[in-house]
Design a protein around this motif. Structure first.
Motif, PDB file in Angstrom:
ATOM      1  N   UNK A 214      13.629  40.477  87.699  1.00  0.00           N
ATOM      2  CA  UNK A 214      14.878  40.828  87.257  1.00  0.00           C
ATOM      3  C   UNK A 214      14.648  42.137  86.460  1.00  0.00           C
ATOM      4  N   UNK A 215      13.640  42.065  85.729  1.00  0.00           N
ATOM      5  CA  UNK A 215      13.050  43.407  85.069  1.00  0.00           C
ATOM      6  C   UNK A 215      12.923  44.398  86.053  1.00  0.00           C
ATOM      7  N   UNK A 216      12.424  44.140  87.258  1.00  0.00           N
ATOM      8  CA  UNK A 216      12.032  45.077  88.358  1.00  0.00           C
ATOM      9  C   UNK A 216      13.425  45.422  89.014  1.00  0.00           C
ATOM     10  N   UNK A 217      14.295  44.537  89.253  1.00  0.00           N
ATOM     11  CA  UNK A 217      15.572  44.780  89.952  1.00  0.00           C
ATOM     12  C   UNK A 217      16.313  45.666  88.950  1.00  0.00           C
ATOM     13  N   UNK A 218      16.427  45.516  87.584  1.00  0.00           N
ATOM     14  CA  UNK A 218      17.202  46.520  86.951  1.00  0.00           C
ATOM     15  C   UNK A 218      16.665  47.583  86.355  1.00  0.00           C
ATOM     16  N   UNK A 219      15.230  47.720  86.652  1.00  0.00           N
ATOM     17  CA  UNK A 219      14.847  49.123  86.481  1.00  0.00           C
ATOM     18  C   UNK A 219      15.062  50.176  87.326  1.00  0.00           C
ATOM     19  N   UNK A 220      15.335  49.344  88.976  1.00  0.00           N
ATOM     20  CA  UNK A 220      15.845  50.279  89.830  1.00  0.00           C
ATOM     21  C   UNK A 220      17.411  50.523  89.622  1.00  0.00           C
ATOM     22  N   UNK A 221      18.074  49.562  89.341  1.00  0.00           N
ATOM     23  CA  UNK A 221      19.590  49.775  89.337  1.00  0.00           C
ATOM     24  C   UNK A 221      20.283  50.349  88.206  1.00  0.00           C
ATOM     25  N   UNK A 222      19.448  50.268  87.138  1.00  0.00           N
ATOM     26  CA  UNK A 222      19.988  51.105  85.986  1.00  0.00           C
ATOM     27  C   UNK A 222      19.796  52.459  85.871  1.00  0.00           C
ATOM     28  N   UNK A 223      18.808  52.833  86.768  1.00  0.00           N
ATOM     29  CA  UNK A 223      18.154  54.485  86.803  1.00  0.00           C
ATOM     30  C   UNK A 223      18.393  54.894  87.844  1.00  0.00           C
ATOM     31  N   UNK A 224      18.926  54.510  89.229  1.00  0.00           N
ATOM     32  CA  UNK A 224      18.680  55.227  90.442  1.00  0.00           C
ATOM     33  C   UNK A 224      19.932  56.189  90.577  1.00  0.00           C
ATOM     34  N   UNK A 225      21.118  55.967  89.781  1.00  0.00           N
ATOM     35  CA  UNK A 225      22.071  56.870  89.690  1.00  0.00           C
ATOM     36  C   UNK A 225      21.736  58.101  89.175  1.00  0.00           C
ATOM     37  N   UNK A 226      20.542  58.209  88.456  1.00  0.00           N
ATOM     38  CA  UNK A 226      20.376  59.427  87.857  1.00  0.00           C
ATOM     39  C   UNK A 226      20.078  60.383  88.864  1.00  0.00           C
ATOM     40  N   UNK A 227      18.918  60.023  89.510  1.00  0.00           N
ATOM     41  CA  UNK A 227      18.394  60.883  90.460  1.00  0.00           C
ATOM     42  C   UNK A 227      19.367  61.320  91.823  1.00  0.00           C
ATOM     43  N   UNK A 228      20.185  60.190  91.969  1.00  0.00           N
ATOM     44  CA  UNK A 228      21.217  60.369  92.974  1.00  0.00           C
ATOM     45  C   UNK A 228      22.465  61.529  92.490  1.00  0.00           C
ATOM     46  N   UNK A 229      22.550  61.288  91.357  1.00  0.00           N
ATOM     47  CA  UNK A 229      23.580  62.318  90.706  1.00  0.00           C
ATOM     48  C   UNK A 229      23.075  63.604  90.718  1.00  0.00           C
ATOM     49  N   UNK A 230      21.982  63.667  90.482  1.00  0.00           N
ATOM     50  CA  UNK A 230      21.217  65.199  90.470  1.00  0.00           C
ATOM     51  C   UNK A 230      21.194  65.957  91.734  1.00  0.00           C
ATOM     52  N   UNK A 342      16.747  49.264  79.886  1.00  0.00           N
ATOM     53  CA  UNK A 342      16.481  50.079  78.504  1.00  0.00           C
ATOM     54  C   UNK A 342      15.422  51.082  78.760  1.00  0.00           C
ATOM     55  N   UNK A 343      14.379  50.587  79.462  1.00  0.00           N
ATOM     56  CA  UNK A 343      13.052  51.093  79.598  1.00  0.00           C
ATOM     57  C   UNK A 343      13.222  52.243  80.798  1.00  0.00           C
ATOM     58  N   UNK A 344      13.810  51.834  81.786  1.00  0.00           N
ATOM     59  CA  UNK A 344      13.951  52.842  83.074  1.00  0.00           C
ATOM     60  C   UNK A 344      14.609  53.828  82.872  1.00  0.00           C
ATOM     61  N   UNK A 345      16.012  53.974  81.806  1.00  0.00           N
ATOM     62  CA  UNK A 345      16.716  55.063  81.616  1.00  0.00           C
ATOM     63  C   UNK A 345      16.029  55.995  80.734  1.00  0.00           C
ATOM     64  N   UNK A 346      15.329  55.490  79.730  1.00  0.00           N
ATOM     65  CA  UNK A 346      14.471  56.372  78.725  1.00  0.00           C
ATOM     66  C   UNK A 346      13.241  56.933  79.495  1.00  0.00           C
ATOM     67  N   UNK A 347      12.618  56.316  80.027  1.00  0.00           N
ATOM     68  CA  UNK A 347      11.427  56.588  80.884  1.00  0.00           C
ATOM     69  C   UNK A 347      11.780  57.801  82.013  1.00  0.00           C
ATOM     70  N   UNK A 348      13.061  57.820  82.616  1.00  0.00           N
ATOM     71  CA  UNK A 348      13.510  58.623  83.279  1.00  0.00           C
ATOM     72  C   UNK A 348      13.940  60.118  82.730  1.00  0.00           C
ATOM     73  N   UNK A 354       8.906  59.151  89.020  1.00  0.00           N
ATOM     74  CA  UNK A 354       7.750  58.682  89.289  1.00  0.00           C
ATOM     75  C   UNK A 354       7.306  57.409  88.260  1.00  0.00           C
ATOM     76  N   UNK A 355       7.605  57.811  86.793  1.00  0.00           N
ATOM     77  CA  UNK A 355       7.352  56.984  85.938  1.00  0.00           C
ATOM     78  C   UNK A 355       8.187  55.735  85.863  1.00  0.00           C
ATOM     79  N   UNK A 356       9.491  55.911  86.581  1.00  0.00           N
ATOM     80  CA  UNK A 356      10.251  54.852  86.595  1.00  0.00           C
ATOM     81  C   UNK A 356       9.757  53.735  87.503  1.00  0.00           C
TER      82      UNK A 356
END
Length: 411
Positions: A214-230, A342-348, A354-356
């Motif tokens: 679930x850390x992997x699951x939320x790494x994707x779902x919490x941050x994927x909106x950022x590159x899609x919005x861009x 927390x980590x995915x959005x900060x890393x992005x 790629x870091x995400x």
């Protein structure tokens, strides 16, 4: 039994969706109540905090009280909390309501334990798989549904409609025979939940796996909106990826059936490998959305297969302590989900997509390593029933249909 399982799956989906409704509505809710954009993130935080507290303090009650009555009461009180959110006119009332919604939405896990307790041992995995499918669909469709309802009738309609659905579920919950209850105090109940980590190796391995997946699951779902919005995708287009990923919910049913057939460890190991491989597709998101779509499906298939196998396995340890097992397991789910977000959005922001993906792949490798370690442990203890030990909950033998129960626990 199948209609009952479907009812519980729908109820679980409705309950868990309440935790995620606010995520796409933060800006709208903040503007309506005059809350600054920098503060609205606390809406999600208090809901998740309430959910975490409910896992430890409310879900174990299912082993002490009649589960059907407990679930009905939780849905009624959840409806009151949703009504409070729907009519809130200031930030304080809204925050109190959302915290209560998170606290009571853990009825989702009570429904999983209820479904398991109503099933014969040979069908327990299927029951867990069916209800888990409802949970997954509820999570993935919550954001899409809340956005659509907000466009039609405002953000308050989301919570008021959910309030009505919660009351309807409470009124129509089917009857069930009372289950045997242990003679424990509430304190002893909570203490036995905490002891599962120290005294049950199978539970420890499965809980650790829940943390990683679930850390992997939320790494994707919490941050994927950022590159899609861009890439200038609309909210509707971004929400469509949730619908695509819902395909992964189909993994829950077959995973439960395979676990009932004694193949839980095989499911776990194969799905962990698929979870790692999914990031090889997801990493291409900035270049093409097709790899993201297929990677999401693969990731969700893997996560749900492991999740169902995990729950089916730990419920075989002590069926009479189903609520405590689910509660303890889901605490690690929550910790992993929070850390991934927390980590995915900060890393992005700091290092890009790629870091995400490297972060998500690292969590996935942790799940695979845990699964392989459990397989090695199983081979070292090949004889069924070789390890008979006293449980920290009740004096039942520790077994698991996948064979992991052959690992002795420390009493």
């Amino acid at each position: 039994m199948q209609p009952q399982r479907l009812f519980l799956a729908v109820a679980a989906g409705v309950a868990v969706a309440n935790v995620y409704f606010a995520q796409p509505l933060l800006a709208t809710m903040g503007a309506d109540l005059g809350i600054s954009p920098g503060t609205v993130g606390v809406f999600v935080t208090v809901t998740q905090l309430g959910y975490g507290l409910g896992l430890f303090f409310l879900v174990p009650l299912g082993d002490l009280l009649d589960r059907r009555k407990l679930i009905r009461v939780q849905f009624v009180v959840l409806a009151v909390a949703l009504l409070l959110v729907g009519i809130a006119r200031n930030a304080a009332i809204l925050l109190i309501g959302l915290a209560a919604v998170g606290l009571l939405a853990v009825v989702t896990q009570s429904l999983v334990a209820f479904a398991a307790s109503l099933s014969a041992p040979a069908e327990r995995g299927r029951a867990v798989g069916t209800v888990t499918s409802g949970v997954v669909i509820g999570i993935l469709l919550a954001r899409t549904t809340s956005g659509a309802l907000t466009d039609l009738a405002g953000w308050r309609s989301v919570y008021l409609i959910s309030c009505g659905l919660s009351l309807l579920i409470a009124l129509t919950l089917f009857k069930a025979a009372p289950q045997p209850r242990p003679h424990l105090s509430y304190y002893a109940l909570l203490r036995s939940t905490a002891r599962l980590w120290t005294e049950e190796p199978v539970f420890r391995a499965r809980a650790l796996m829940a943390f990683f997946i679930f850390a992997a699951f939320n790494t994707l779902w919490s941050s994927v909106v950022l590159p899609l919005t861009e890439q200038s995708l609309s909210h509707t287009q971004i929400g469509a990826f949730g619908l695509i990923a819902a395909v992964g919910a189909v993994a829950a049913g077959p995973a439960g059936r395979l676990n009932d057939q004694g193949r839980g460890q095989l499911v776990t190991t194969a799905a962990s490998a698929l979870l790692v491989a999914s990031w090889l597709l997801i990493v291409w998101t900035p270049q093409s959305l097709w790899p993201l779509a297929f990677g999401m499906i693969a990731l969700d298939l893997a996560v749900q297969a492991i999740h169902v196998s995990n729950q089916s396995c730990i419920l075989e340890l002590h069926p009479e302590a189903a609520s405590r097992l689910i509660a303890g397991y889901m605490i690690f789910y929550s910790i992993g989900s929070a850390l991934g977000a927390i980590l995915s959005t900060a890393l992005y922001e700091a290092a890009g997509w790629i870091a995400v993906c490297l972060l998500g792949a690292t969590f996935s490798l942790g799940a695979l390593a845990t699964a392989l370690s459990a397989t090695v442990g199983r081979r070292r203890h090949p004889r069924p029933g070789a390890a008979r030990t006293r449980s920290p909950v009740t004096p039942h033998p520790v077994t698991c249909p996948s064979g992991e129960g052959n690992i002795p626990s420390r009493g």
